[in-house]
Design a protein around this motif. Sequence first.
Motif, PDB file in Angstrom:
ATOM      1  N   PRO A  57      -0.017  -0.225  17.655  1.00 50.40           N
ATOM      2  CA  PRO A  57       1.106  -0.546  16.759  1.00 50.40           C
ATOM      3  C   PRO A  57       2.341   0.284  17.087  1.00 50.40           C
ATOM      4  O   PRO A  57       2.246   1.379  17.640  1.00 50.40           O
ATOM      5  CB  PRO A  57       0.555  -0.182  15.376  1.00 50.40           C
ATOM      6  CG  PRO A  57      -0.925  -0.157  15.529  1.00 50.40           C
ATOM      7  CD  PRO A  57      -1.185   0.274  16.938  1.00 50.40           C
ATOM      8  N   GLN A 111       3.193   2.411  12.410  1.00 50.20           N
ATOM      9  CA  GLN A 111       2.285   3.527  12.147  1.00 50.20           C
ATOM     10  C   GLN A 111       2.756   4.332  10.944  1.00 50.20           C
ATOM     11  O   GLN A 111       1.965   4.689  10.050  1.00 50.20           O
ATOM     12  CB  GLN A 111       2.202   4.431  13.376  1.00 50.20           C
ATOM     13  CG  GLN A 111       1.536   3.809  14.594  1.00 50.20           C
ATOM     14  CD  GLN A 111       1.581   4.741  15.791  1.00 50.20           C
ATOM     15  OE1 GLN A 111       1.336   5.945  15.661  1.00 50.20           O
ATOM     16  NE2 GLN A 111       1.913   4.206  16.965  1.00 50.20           N
ATOM     17  N   GLU A 112       4.055   4.591  10.905  1.00 44.47           N
ATOM     18  CA  GLU A 112       4.596   5.430   9.835  1.00 44.47           C
ATOM     19  C   GLU A 112       4.604   4.706   8.495  1.00 44.47           C
ATOM     20  O   GLU A 112       4.205   5.266   7.471  1.00 44.47           O
ATOM     21  CB  GLU A 112       6.007   5.883  10.209  1.00 44.47           C
ATOM     22  CG  GLU A 112       6.056   6.815  11.410  1.00 44.47           C
ATOM     23  CD  GLU A 112       7.475   7.153  11.831  1.00 44.47           C
ATOM     24  OE1 GLU A 112       8.414   6.490  11.311  1.00 44.47           O
ATOM     25  OE2 GLU A 112       7.650   8.057  12.679  1.00 44.47           O
ATOM     26  N   LEU A 153      -0.940   3.525   9.965  1.00 46.10           N
ATOM     27  CA  LEU A 153      -1.853   3.069  11.012  1.00 46.10           C
ATOM     28  C   LEU A 153      -2.085   4.140  12.058  1.00 46.10           C
ATOM     29  O   LEU A 153      -1.298   5.072  12.216  1.00 46.10           O
ATOM     30  CB  LEU A 153      -1.277   1.810  11.682  1.00 46.10           C
ATOM     31  CG  LEU A 153      -1.044   0.609  10.772  1.00 46.10           C
ATOM     32  CD1 LEU A 153      -0.314  -0.495  11.539  1.00 46.10           C
ATOM     33  CD2 LEU A 153      -2.357   0.085  10.201  1.00 46.10           C
ATOM     34  N   LYS A 154      -3.174   3.978  12.804  1.00 51.80           N
ATOM     35  CA  LYS A 154      -3.444   4.858  13.946  1.00 51.80           C
ATOM     36  C   LYS A 154      -2.568   4.442  15.122  1.00 51.80           C
ATOM     37  O   LYS A 154      -1.986   3.353  15.142  1.00 51.80           O
ATOM     38  CB  LYS A 154      -4.918   4.767  14.338  1.00 51.80           C
ATOM     39  CG  LYS A 154      -5.886   5.244  13.262  1.00 51.80           C
ATOM     40  CD  LYS A 154      -7.309   5.323  13.779  1.00 51.80           C
ATOM     41  CE  LYS A 154      -7.816   3.994  14.290  1.00 51.80           C
ATOM     42  NZ  LYS A 154      -9.234   4.071  14.719  1.00 51.80           N
ATOM     43  N   ALA A 155      -2.524   5.300  16.136  1.00 46.78           N
ATOM     44  CA  ALA A 155      -1.713   5.004  17.314  1.00 46.78           C
ATOM     45  C   ALA A 155      -2.320   3.907  18.160  1.00 46.78           C
ATOM     46  O   ALA A 155      -1.600   3.208  18.890  1.00 46.78           O
ATOM     47  CB  ALA A 155      -1.527   6.270  18.152  1.00 46.78           C
ATOM     48  N   SER A 156      -3.640   3.718  18.081  1.00 43.85           N
ATOM     49  CA  SER A 156      -4.275   2.668  18.872  1.00 43.85           C
ATOM     50  C   SER A 156      -5.595   2.268  18.234  1.00 43.85           C
ATOM     51  O   SER A 156      -6.191   3.025  17.450  1.00 43.85           O
ATOM     52  CB  SER A 156      -4.513   3.140  20.314  1.00 43.85           C
ATOM     53  OG  SER A 156      -5.425   4.220  20.330  1.00 43.85           O
ATOM     54  N   TYR A 157      -6.057   1.058  18.583  1.00 47.13           N
ATOM     55  CA  TYR A 157      -7.313   0.494  18.091  1.00 47.13           C
ATOM     56  C   TYR A 157      -8.033  -0.149  19.268  1.00 47.13           C
ATOM     57  O   TYR A 157      -7.470  -0.320  20.358  1.00 47.13           O
ATOM     58  CB  TYR A 157      -7.054  -0.540  16.990  1.00 47.13           C
ATOM     59  CG  TYR A 157      -6.465   0.047  15.721  1.00 47.13           C
ATOM     60  CD1 TYR A 157      -7.264   0.341  14.632  1.00 47.13           C
ATOM     61  CD2 TYR A 157      -5.097   0.318  15.625  1.00 47.13           C
ATOM     62  CE1 TYR A 157      -6.734   0.891  13.463  1.00 47.13           C
ATOM     63  CE2 TYR A 157      -4.554   0.878  14.468  1.00 47.13           C
ATOM     64  CZ  TYR A 157      -5.384   1.146  13.389  1.00 47.13           C
ATOM     65  OH  TYR A 157      -4.852   1.697  12.234  1.00 47.13           O
TER      66      TYR A 157
END
Length: 515
Positions: free
Chosen positions: A490, A495-496, A500-504
């Motif tokens: 994302p 994210q902010e 959310l996390k930086a990656s999935y």
Amino acid sequence: MNDKVFKTPSLTYIFYGLILGTFFLGSCSEKPEDIRKRPNILLLMSDNHSWNHLSCYGDPVVKTPYIDSLAKRGLRFTNAYCAAPSCTSARASMLTGMDIWKLGEGANLWGTISSDFQVHTDLLEESGYLVGHQGKGWGPGNYEAGGWERNPAGNKFDRFQDFLDQREEEQPFTYWFSSRNPHRPYADNATKGTIDLSAIEVPTYLPDNDSVRMDMADYYAEIQSFDSEVGEFFETLKASGEMENTIIIVCSDNGWQMPRGLANLYTFGTKIPMVISMPERSSGARVINDFINLSDLAPTFLELAGLQIPKEMTAKSLLNILESDKSGTIEPERDFMVTGRERHAFVRNGGAGYGGRSIVTKDFLYIRNYEPEQWPAGDPPLYGDVDAHMLHYPSPTKEYMLRYRDNEHVKELFQLAFAKRPAEELFDLRTDPDQLNNVVDQEPYQNTRKMLADRLEAYLSKTGDPRVVGGEMKWMGAKYFMDRDKHPAPSINAQEVLGLKASYSYIEDSVKQEK
């Protein structure tokens, strides 16, 4: 290398012309005035554009003068649909004239399609047509993996004029322009400032606020940019002297990229604009209510060229409608439409899809969801089958609904767009055009539910859908040719704002899914 795929030899063109001319002269020798040239075909397609967002369809905000002018001298269809609410499969269906469940891996986004399938572009080229496309054509996906040496849409060009410069004298042509408009991400378009936000009609399945209205204004600005592109093609065609002998089609590939639109079997994902003009053979200023499909273009083009329609095509030519001088309903048997979906983006753990079929009539929409245990919008928290599937570029309406999902004015709409769905859905379009109220379990609708379910089952059986008649479903677990999507990242803003996390990852068993 197969020469017929890459060029049309002049001897082939001359030979076919002699054969066709002999046929017409032999069968119509007493009426030489009936002899017609095979028409040129110009297909102008927008990307992710719902049916009612053109001024000639009654939208009070968007301004599309060039498309409106085509509707005035042609036909405007009020019940045109795509075969699937997903770019790759909808375009594959249009090229082959077949329902998506007949196309194996071609039913998926970012997949491939076997070169064993006949496409109208190749058939036209073999008969002497110059064939080309600009933009996406078939896709997104990997056509080489299916055995093709070029995009099934034909040879690729950057400009329509470059294509026309390759024509031999009197050679008919077919050209498919695939615009990027109004696909996200939307440009920061200056024309947006001319759009009156207060006049925008926000559908009731979306929150009505400034963020959504501005998002829709960006979408409208891109539709207006597409209309300008259409105008440029008109001017080039006029300068070529081929305007009168060219059938022009303006349409979209599927519905808009908003929640409950793209990748959904609701009409916001499957119903498209369709305007067709055929000056030499069709009277204009007509509105047609027959239910038609984007896939119907393939047999139409072949019939216009005097070619035999392959028996494998499940679609039906529109030529009778085009050549009629009537409005309203022309072919009464065209009173319903069946659409389907399989895997859209790679948005569920392991790459699982979300199979579904639907049947729509003037009054009702019935949907059959084959995997109700899956998330139709994609696994949380990204819900990737809605809008920007990785939240890697701005999607203001989706982001607003995710951020305020517990707000009293958003909660119900969030559930409709993102939550799991039952195996069956039924909507009464007469009283509920925005498809908010599933009446499938209500007693007054049980006869309607059974009638539509039976009619859908009969069509799927007749056309050999493996989900009904059995057999291999090649789209299940088929390769997805965009590896980046399997590990979504994302945007920093997403994210902010959404935590959310930086990656999935969707290919690891350890993916944590929200309940």
